[in-house]
Design an enzyme around this catalytic site. Structure first.
Site, PDB file in Angstrom:
ATOM      1  N   SER A  74       0.862  -1.189   0.000  1.00  0.00           N
ATOM      2  CA  SER A  74       0.000   0.000   0.000  1.00  0.00           C
ATOM      3  C   SER A  74       0.902   1.245   0.000  1.00  0.00           C
ATOM      4  CB  SER A  74      -0.918  -0.016   1.215  1.00  0.00           C
ATOM      5  OG  SER A  74      -0.144  -0.051   2.379  1.00  0.00           O
ATOM      6  N   HIS A 114     -12.754  25.395   6.947  1.00  0.00           N
ATOM      7  CA  HIS A 114     -11.469  24.814   6.529  1.00  0.00           C
ATOM      8  C   HIS A 114     -11.069  25.331   5.143  1.00  0.00           C
ATOM      9  CE1 HIS A 114     -10.960  21.794   9.730  1.00  0.00           C
ATOM     10  NE2 HIS A 114     -12.281  21.795   9.763  1.00  0.00           N
ATOM     11  N   GLU A 117      -8.296  25.298   3.769  1.00  0.00           N
ATOM     12  CA  GLU A 117      -7.261  24.480   3.128  1.00  0.00           C
ATOM     13  C   GLU A 117      -7.821  23.560   2.044  1.00  0.00           C
ATOM     14  OE1 GLU A 117      -8.245  24.246   6.293  1.00  0.00           O
ATOM     15  OE2 GLU A 117      -8.221  22.194   7.072  1.00  0.00           O
ATOM     16  N   CYS A 173     -10.523  26.296  12.196  1.00  0.00           N
ATOM     17  CA  CYS A 173     -11.523  25.529  12.924  1.00  0.00           C
ATOM     18  C   CYS A 173     -11.139  25.394  14.400  1.00  0.00           C
ATOM     19  CB  CYS A 173     -11.738  24.173  12.251  1.00  0.00           C
ATOM     20  SG  CYS A 173     -13.339  23.480  12.668  1.00  0.00           S
TER      21      CYS A 173
HETATM   22  N1  GLN Z   1     -13.264  19.977  17.801  1.00  0.00           N
HETATM   23  C1  GLN Z   1     -13.850  21.168  17.274  1.00  0.00           C
HETATM   24  C2  GLN Z   1     -15.337  21.003  17.016  1.00  0.00           C
HETATM   25  O1  GLN Z   1     -15.831  19.915  16.932  1.00  0.00           O
HETATM   26  C3  GLN Z   1     -13.128  21.619  16.014  1.00  0.00           C
HETATM   27  C4  GLN Z   1     -13.264  20.671  14.873  1.00  0.00           C
HETATM   28  C5  GLN Z   1     -12.226  20.859  13.790  1.00  0.00           C
HETATM   29  O2  GLN Z   1     -11.182  21.477  13.990  1.00  0.00           O
HETATM   30  N2  GLN Z   1     -12.459  20.307  12.626  1.00  0.00           N
HETATM   31  O3  GLN Z   1     -16.048  21.954  16.878  1.00  0.00           O
END
Ligand code: GLN
Length: 546
Positions: free
Chosen positions: A13, A507, A509, A381
């Site tokens: 893999s 996000h 990214e 996030c």
């Molecule tokens: N743990 C946080 C939440 O659930 C941030 C989640 C994340 O960074 N994707 O809101």
């Protein structure tokens, strides 16, 4: 009607199947052939959403909110398409669908079997993507390695497709590894022969074999593979390891893969244009001045956990003509007064997404460092939650400010479940996922970066900024530069008295592409590159008389 390319993997893999699929997409698209891609994951989880990043690497999120394998990120970046739920198929989804149909009585008293019921369900997923995307070519990556027990139904479905769509409309590409024996200084083809035999046993004869190797592959080796595996000589494509994944489409094109595929599948291509990729690779190979960035996170031992973040940083760095010097800082090492000297050497700090309490205090310490020392900071996030917790502690004068994810009894829950979310217990499928709109505030750094006021970005989280703290944090200098259109959710926030400290609930990214860096990453690097590191000398202007 769409045509199908199935890509299987042999020997080991992690041989680079995903990048091969993405690159086949690039070389076909460069000929004006429309393509899309699909990943088949043989595990029984419904999606990777509930899997640990240590098990699986990053969870990539599509615009329509599917939690998927990180290979989909590479497909999006290489083919420059936005994929949808239909591009991600797992055994877990297939079996639960078949069982749900059985419970509903759809099979009219029949005995439910892998062949034909499971394989038909799998084939329906191929056809669904073809129907929805209307792409000329659907490239399907069969996850795992040929010979795995779990992968058998997927391979059987791939085999059955040949009779359904006809020989000219289907192509099987097998990606293998040629191991190198140091004692005899040679590459070995036997494992490839065995994995091709394994494929044949299921009834699939590969049309093309892509051979991965860290060493040059001789003509003799190509001939041998051609003879033993019964593939045309020109269909044995060598793919030796290259310094950047973005070079793979160019290598495959050079080896004639584009022409081979279009001939075999009787496609009607335009002449290929890969100039954008050639320029990109040329730039990557040019020596550039580095910008040193710290990525402070919980899963840094496994860099695949932050795959898209690293790629987005690369795209932004290239935009500024600089080189990325990325230091991976395990956030736990910053806790309890741990050594933070590494932070003093960097020009920017990024805190990416994550779940759970481990390492949070270390991330908060990194955010304090960034705020107090005016080092550019980008929070993604969880990185926004960290920035808000840190700023909350400063603004409220209480070290107890926290997210209820990490301390359910905090007196200052600056990050919390919204009232309508309370009571959620199940872990799978309870997150805010996929694209949501966000309105940006004129004049803010976020609005300047995007150059527009209404954006849509991908989400994957449960917790939100607690509106009860909006005013108090604002008074201390927090700016809410992005809100949901109804004003209820804080999507982007910034620290006012700071060169560039910004965090977002989404996000970004996932949306960055080579050649089109995401605006927030672009401006974060833009700010970081102007920061002088401790001990660095500003360049002295040399007088013309010397
Ligand atoms: N743990 C946080 C939440 O659930 C941030 C989640 C994340 O960074 N994707 O809101």
């Amino acid at each position: 009607m769409s045509k199908y390319i199935f890509v299987t993997g042999g020997v080991v893999s992690s041989v680079g199947k995903g990048i091969t699929v993405a690159s086949i997409g690039t070389i076909l698209k460069s000929r004006q052939i429309s393509v899309t891609a699909q990943k088949l994951d043989p595990y029984l989880n419904v999606d990777p959403g509930t899997m640990s990043p240590y098990q699986h690497g990053e969870v990539f999120v599509t615009q329509d909110g599917a939690e998927t394998d990180l290979d989909l990120g590479n497909y999006e970046r290489f083919i420059d398409v936005n994929l949808t739920t239909e591009s991600s198929v797992t055994s877990g989804q297939i079996y639960s669908q078949v069982i749900a149909k059985e419970r509903r009585g759809d099979f009219l008293g029949g005995t439910i079997q892998v062949v034909p019921h499971v394989t038909t369900e799998i084939k329906d997923r191929f056809k669904l993507l073809a129907e929805k995307s209307k792409a000329d070519v659907i490239i399907i990556e069969v996850g795992g390695t040929v010979g795995d027990i779990e992968g058998q139904p997927f391979l059987e479905a791939a085999r059955q497709m040949r009779n359904e769509v006809g020989r000219d409309n289907i192509l099987y590409v097998h990606v293998t590894l040629l191991p190198y024996l140091n004692s005899t200084k040679e590459l070995k083809t036997k494992p490839t022969q065995h994995s091709v035999n394994e494929l044949r046993r299921i009834g699939i004869q590969p049309d093309i074999i892509v051979c991965r190797s860290d060493y040059p592959i001789s003509e003799e080796i190509r001939n041998k593979i051609s003879l033993f595996c019964d593939v045309e000589r020109k269909a044995v494509i060598p793919l030796t390891t290259v310094p950047t994944i973005y070079e793979v489409p160019l290598v495959l094109e050079e080896e004639g893969l584009g022409e081979l595929i279009t001939d075999k599948m009787k496609l009607k291509p335009q002449p290929p244009d890969l100039s954008q990729w050639q320029e990109l690779v040329k730039l990557i190979k040019t020596p550039r001045q580095p910008v040193k960035i710290a990525l402070v996170g919980k899963y840094v031992e496994l860099q695949d956990a932050y795959f898209s973040v690293r790629e987005a940083l690369q795209h932004a760095i290239l935009h500024h003509g600089r080189d990325l010097e990325l230091v991976w800082v395990p956030s736990e090492t910053l806790e309890n007064n741990g050594d933070d000297s590494i932070l003093r050497t960097v020009q920017g700090i990024i805190v990416p997404g994550g779940f759970g309490i481990r390492g949070i205090e270390g991330m908060v310490r990194a955010a304090t460092y960034a705020r107090e020392n005016k080092i550019p900071y980008l929070g993604l996030c969880l990185g926004m939650h960290v920035m808000v917790i840190e700023f909350g502690r400063y603004a409220l004068g209480s070290k107890d400010a926290n997210s209820t994810e990490f301390n359910a009894d905090t007196p200052h829950p600056v990050i919390d479940f919204l009232p309508d979310q309370k009571g959620q217990k199940i872990k799978g499928g309870t997150m805010r996922l996929g694209n949501y709109p966000c309105k940006l505030v004129d004049g803010s750094r976020a609005a300047k970066a995007y150059g527009q006021s209404l954006i849509e970005e991908r989400h994957r989280h449960r917790y939100e900024f607690n509106n009860e703290y909006r005013e108090r944090l604002e008074k201390a200098g927090m700016v809410y530069s992005g809100l949901s259109p109804d004003g209820r959710l804080v999507e982007v926030c910034e620290v006012a008295d700071h060169p560039w400290m910004l965090a977002c609930q989404f996000h970004p990214e996932f949306g960055s592409r080579p050649g089109h860096p995401h605006p927030l990453f672009r401006d974060f690097i833009g700010a970081a590159k102007d920061i002088l590191r401790e001990g660095a000398q500003p360049p002295l202007p040399l007088s013309s008389q010397y």
